[in-house]
Each structure stands twice: as structure tokens, then as C-alpha cells.
Scaffold this motif. Structure first.
Motif, PDB file in Angstrom:
ATOM      1  N   ALA A  50      -8.163   3.783  -0.857  1.00  0.00           N
ATOM      2  CA  ALA A  50      -6.730   4.082  -0.812  1.00  0.00           C
ATOM      3  C   ALA A  50      -6.164   3.318   0.382  1.00  0.00           C
ATOM      4  N   ASP A  51      -5.151   2.519   0.127  1.00  0.00           N
ATOM      5  CA  ASP A  51      -4.504   1.695   1.150  1.00  0.00           C
ATOM      6  C   ASP A  51      -3.164   2.330   1.494  1.00  0.00           C
ATOM      7  N   HIS A  52      -3.049   2.838   2.719  1.00  0.00           N
ATOM      8  CA  HIS A  52      -1.830   3.495   3.193  1.00  0.00           C
ATOM      9  C   HIS A  52      -1.141   2.562   4.196  1.00  0.00           C
ATOM     10  N   PRO A  53      -0.009   1.952   3.829  1.00  0.00           N
ATOM     11  CA  PRO A  53       0.596   0.944   4.690  1.00  0.00           C
ATOM     12  C   PRO A  53       1.217   1.468   5.981  1.00  0.00           C
ATOM     13  N   ILE A  54       1.545   2.768   6.013  1.00  0.00           N
ATOM     14  CA  ILE A  54       2.183   3.336   7.205  1.00  0.00           C
ATOM     15  C   ILE A  54       1.244   4.355   7.830  1.00  0.00           C
ATOM     16  N   LEU A  55       0.876   4.134   9.075  1.00  0.00           N
ATOM     17  CA  LEU A  55      -0.028   5.027   9.789  1.00  0.00           C
ATOM     18  C   LEU A  55       0.540   6.441   9.806  1.00  0.00           C
ATOM     19  N   GLY A  56      -0.262   7.416   9.397  1.00  0.00           N
ATOM     20  CA  GLY A  56       0.151   8.805   9.391  1.00  0.00           C
ATOM     21  C   GLY A  56       0.851   9.261   8.121  1.00  0.00           C
ATOM     22  N   GLN A  59       1.284   8.318   1.625  1.00  0.00           N
ATOM     23  CA  GLN A  59       1.642   7.509   0.457  1.00  0.00           C
ATOM     24  C   GLN A  59       0.793   6.240   0.505  1.00  0.00           C
ATOM     25  N   GLY A  60       0.300   5.815  -0.643  1.00  0.00           N
ATOM     26  CA  GLY A  60      -0.528   4.617  -0.654  1.00  0.00           C
ATOM     27  C   GLY A  60      -0.781   4.114  -2.055  1.00  0.00           C
ATOM     28  N   THR A  61      -1.581   3.065  -2.140  1.00  0.00           N
ATOM     29  CA  THR A  61      -1.949   2.479  -3.418  1.00  0.00           C
ATOM     30  C   THR A  61      -3.467   2.492  -3.569  1.00  0.00           C
ATOM     31  N   VAL A  62      -3.920   2.484  -4.821  1.00  0.00           N
ATOM     32  CA  VAL A  62      -5.343   2.386  -5.131  1.00  0.00           C
ATOM     33  C   VAL A  62      -5.678   0.910  -5.215  1.00  0.00           C
ATOM     34  N   ALA A  63      -6.742   0.492  -4.526  1.00  0.00           N
ATOM     35  CA  ALA A  63      -7.109  -0.924  -4.495  1.00  0.00           C
ATOM     36  C   ALA A  63      -8.615  -1.083  -4.610  1.00  0.00           C
ATOM     37  N   ILE A  64      -9.041  -2.296  -5.009  1.00  0.00           N
ATOM     38  CA  ILE A  64     -10.459  -2.648  -5.029  1.00  0.00           C
ATOM     39  C   ILE A  64     -10.629  -4.021  -4.393  1.00  0.00           C
ATOM     40  N   VAL A  65     -11.812  -4.251  -3.849  1.00  0.00           N
ATOM     41  CA  VAL A  65     -12.130  -5.549  -3.252  1.00  0.00           C
ATOM     42  C   VAL A  65     -13.641  -5.749  -3.334  1.00  0.00           C
ATOM     43  N   GLU A  66     -14.065  -6.998  -3.422  1.00  0.00           N
ATOM     44  CA  GLU A  66     -15.489  -7.308  -3.387  1.00  0.00           C
ATOM     45  C   GLU A  66     -15.722  -8.339  -2.296  1.00  0.00           C
ATOM     46  N   PRO A  67     -16.938  -8.403  -1.750  1.00  0.00           N
ATOM     47  CA  PRO A  67     -17.215  -9.376  -0.697  1.00  0.00           C
ATOM     48  C   PRO A  67     -16.821 -10.788  -1.135  1.00  0.00           C
ATOM     49  N   GLY A  68     -16.053 -11.459  -0.288  1.00  0.00           N
ATOM     50  CA  GLY A  68     -15.597 -12.811  -0.578  1.00  0.00           C
ATOM     51  C   GLY A  68     -14.417 -12.870  -1.522  1.00  0.00           C
ATOM     52  N   GLY A  69     -13.933 -11.708  -1.991  1.00  0.00           N
ATOM     53  CA  GLY A  69     -12.833 -11.670  -2.954  1.00  0.00           C
ATOM     54  C   GLY A  69     -11.518 -11.279  -2.322  1.00  0.00           C
ATOM     55  N   VAL A  70     -10.481 -11.335  -3.133  1.00  0.00           N
ATOM     56  CA  VAL A  70      -9.143 -10.950  -2.719  1.00  0.00           C
ATOM     57  C   VAL A  70      -8.909  -9.518  -3.188  1.00  0.00           C
ATOM     58  N   PRO A  71      -8.385  -8.635  -2.324  1.00  0.00           N
ATOM     59  CA  PRO A  71      -8.107  -7.261  -2.746  1.00  0.00           C
ATOM     60  C   PRO A  71      -7.120  -7.228  -3.909  1.00  0.00           C
ATOM     61  N   ARG A  72      -7.355  -6.297  -4.845  1.00  0.00           N
ATOM     62  CA  ARG A  72      -6.464  -6.101  -5.997  1.00  0.00           C
ATOM     63  C   ARG A  72      -5.900  -4.695  -5.954  1.00  0.00           C
ATOM     64  N   THR A  73      -4.587  -4.597  -6.055  1.00  0.00           N
ATOM     65  CA  THR A  73      -3.924  -3.302  -6.102  1.00  0.00           C
ATOM     66  C   THR A  73      -3.854  -2.850  -7.558  1.00  0.00           C
ATOM     67  N   LEU A  74      -4.309  -1.616  -7.831  1.00  0.00           N
ATOM     68  CA  LEU A  74      -4.366  -1.103  -9.198  1.00  0.00           C
ATOM     69  C   LEU A  74      -3.225  -0.142  -9.528  1.00  0.00           C
ATOM     70  N   GLU A  76       0.908   1.596  -8.444  1.00  0.00           N
ATOM     71  CA  GLU A  76       2.130   1.545  -7.654  1.00  0.00           C
ATOM     72  C   GLU A  76       1.939   2.506  -6.486  1.00  0.00           C
ATOM     73  N   PRO A  77       2.837   2.529  -5.500  1.00  0.00           N
ATOM     74  CA  PRO A  77       2.699   3.501  -4.409  1.00  0.00           C
ATOM     75  C   PRO A  77       2.706   4.937  -4.950  1.00  0.00           C
ATOM     76  N   LEU A  78       1.751   5.732  -4.493  1.00  0.00           N
ATOM     77  CA  LEU A  78       1.576   7.118  -4.939  1.00  0.00           C
ATOM     78  C   LEU A  78       1.744   8.048  -3.745  1.00  0.00           C
ATOM     79  N   ASN A  79       2.519   9.107  -3.908  1.00  0.00           N
ATOM     80  CA  ASN A  79       2.681  10.101  -2.848  1.00  0.00           C
ATOM     81  C   ASN A  79       1.468  11.011  -2.788  1.00  0.00           C
ATOM     82  N   PHE A  80       1.111  11.415  -1.593  1.00  0.00           N
ATOM     83  CA  PHE A  80       0.005  12.347  -1.365  1.00  0.00           C
ATOM     84  C   PHE A  80      -1.289  11.848  -2.006  1.00  0.00           C
ATOM     85  N   LEU A  81      -1.628  10.583  -1.798  1.00  0.00           N
ATOM     86  CA  LEU A  81      -2.862   9.983  -2.318  1.00  0.00           C
ATOM     87  C   LEU A  81      -4.020  10.471  -1.463  1.00  0.00           C
ATOM     88  N   HIS A  82      -4.893  11.322  -2.061  1.00  0.00           N
ATOM     89  CA  HIS A  82      -5.911  12.009  -1.275  1.00  0.00           C
ATOM     90  C   HIS A  82      -7.347  11.755  -1.675  1.00  0.00           C
TER      91      HIS A  82
END
Length: 191
Positions: A50-56, A59-74, A76-82
Motif C-alpha cells: 500500500a503506497d500512502h503519498p501523505i505521511l500520516g 489514503q493510498g493505492t495498491v501497487a506491485i513491483v519486482e526487482p529491476g522493474g517499474v512499480p505498477r499502481t493497481l 485508484e486512491p482508496l480511503n482507509f487502506l489497511h
């Protein structure tokens, strides 16, 4: 931890934000916000998080990444992503988000197709893991609420009232109706 127990994905904070490492020492992603719920895929090739752009802010987005790869956002921004976890099949990422008041969900996000809502919940919940047989490890977050006051001339606090966010009371036989309380009032939801 990787399925074979040989390595870990960790989040490390420094003066520039946070970074996701997998294996330890190899930075896959960096943010000025914060990262939660890193989970290594069943094939040990990718990390979901979970990638939360604002500290604290949760709200955030679900993302995946692999070594040597570019992160992919899966998502839209989701509230209370836990919570984030890989599906039993290993190709999709499940996430828990939402709140008691706005609606809480467990949704499956696919790198190749549309998102699919798996559960609608009456209370804020946290997805911890998905077993190989598809069983979800999911907890309900309950936030105790207490109200206190003080008389104008006194220093002692006086308890005025208390409550909790939500309590599930039951579900219909066909699984389409749930009943419980939210914020002290009776609620019913059809699914």
C-alpha cells in the motif's frame, strides 16, 4: 517473508521518506509518504504494498513491483487502506479499505483486468493474509469512543459517554443481509 523463508521485504524510514527493500538492501521503491503491508508474491518475484503519498494519512493505492522493474499502481486512491495480500492463485492482490460510515470492502485487484469486490463489510477491517485455500485472515477494527468533560471550576474529568464504531449482529441465511450497530444506532445492509 518469502514463501520459502529465505528473504524478507522491509520498509525502512530515513530523512527522505520511506523505501521498500526486497531482498533487504535492494531498494525497489521510494516515497516521501509511507508504505504499509508489504507482501511477497507466492512465486517470490514481486512485492505488493500500500503506497500512502501523505505521511500520516491512510489514503493510498495498491501497487506491485519486482526487482529491476517499474512499480505498477493497481487501484485508484482508496480511503482507509489497511491491508494488502496476494490472492490464493497468486496473480491478483487483495486489499481491505473503507470505513464503517463510508462502507468497507475487500477487493481483488488484477494487473491485467478490472477490480472485483469480494466482500462488503459493516466495519473498518484489516486484511492480514490469504491462505493457499483462499481463506482470508481478516480482523475488524473497532475504535473505542469516549466523551469526557470538565466542570468550569473543576480539574477532574467526568465521563459523559462511550461507544464503539460498529458491531455485527447477524447475517441472513442467503448471505444478502447483515445487521448490526454502527455508532450506537441499528444498521442493516443488503449485499
Amino acid at each position: 517473508i518469502a514463501p520459502d523463508g529465505s528473504s524478507f521485504a522491509i520498509v525502512r524510514a530515513d530523512g527522505l521518506g520511506q523505501r521498500l527493500e526486497y531482498p533487504i538492501g535492494t531498494t525497489l521503491y521510494r516515497t516521501l509518504g509511507w508504505i504499509s503491508s508489504p507482501r511477497i508474491s507466492r512465486d517470490s518475484r514481486r512485492v505488493a504494498f500500500a503506497d500512502h503519498p501523505i505521511l500520516g494519512d491512510d489514503q493510498g493505492t495498491v501497487a506491485i513491483v519486482e526487482p529491476g522493474g517499474v512499480p505498477r499502481t493497481l487501484s485508484e486512491p482508496l480511503n482507509f487502506l489497511h491491508g494488502v495480500a496476494w490472492s490464493a492463485a497468486g496473480g491478483e492482490v487483495l486489499a481491505s479499505y473503507g470505513s464503517t460510515r463510508e462502507g468497507a470492502f475487500v477487493t481483488e485487484f488484477s494487473p491485467t483486468g478490472p477490480a472485483r469486490t469480494l466482500l462488503r463489510l459493516m466495519t473498518t477491517s484489516r486484511l492480514h493474509d490469504v491462505a493457499a485455500n483462499g481463506a482470508l485472515l481478516l480482523t475488524a477494527d473497532s475504535v473505542p469512543i469516549s466523551i469526557e468533560g470538565r466542570l468550569a471550576e473543576g480539574l477532574a474529568r467526568l465521563a459523559i459517554g462511550s461507544g464503539t464504531g460498529a458491531v455485527v449482529g447477524g447475517i441472513s441465511e442467503d448471505g444478502t443481509i447483515m445487521i448490526g450497530t454502527a455508532g450506537g444506532s441499528l444498521e442493516q445492509g443488503e449485499y
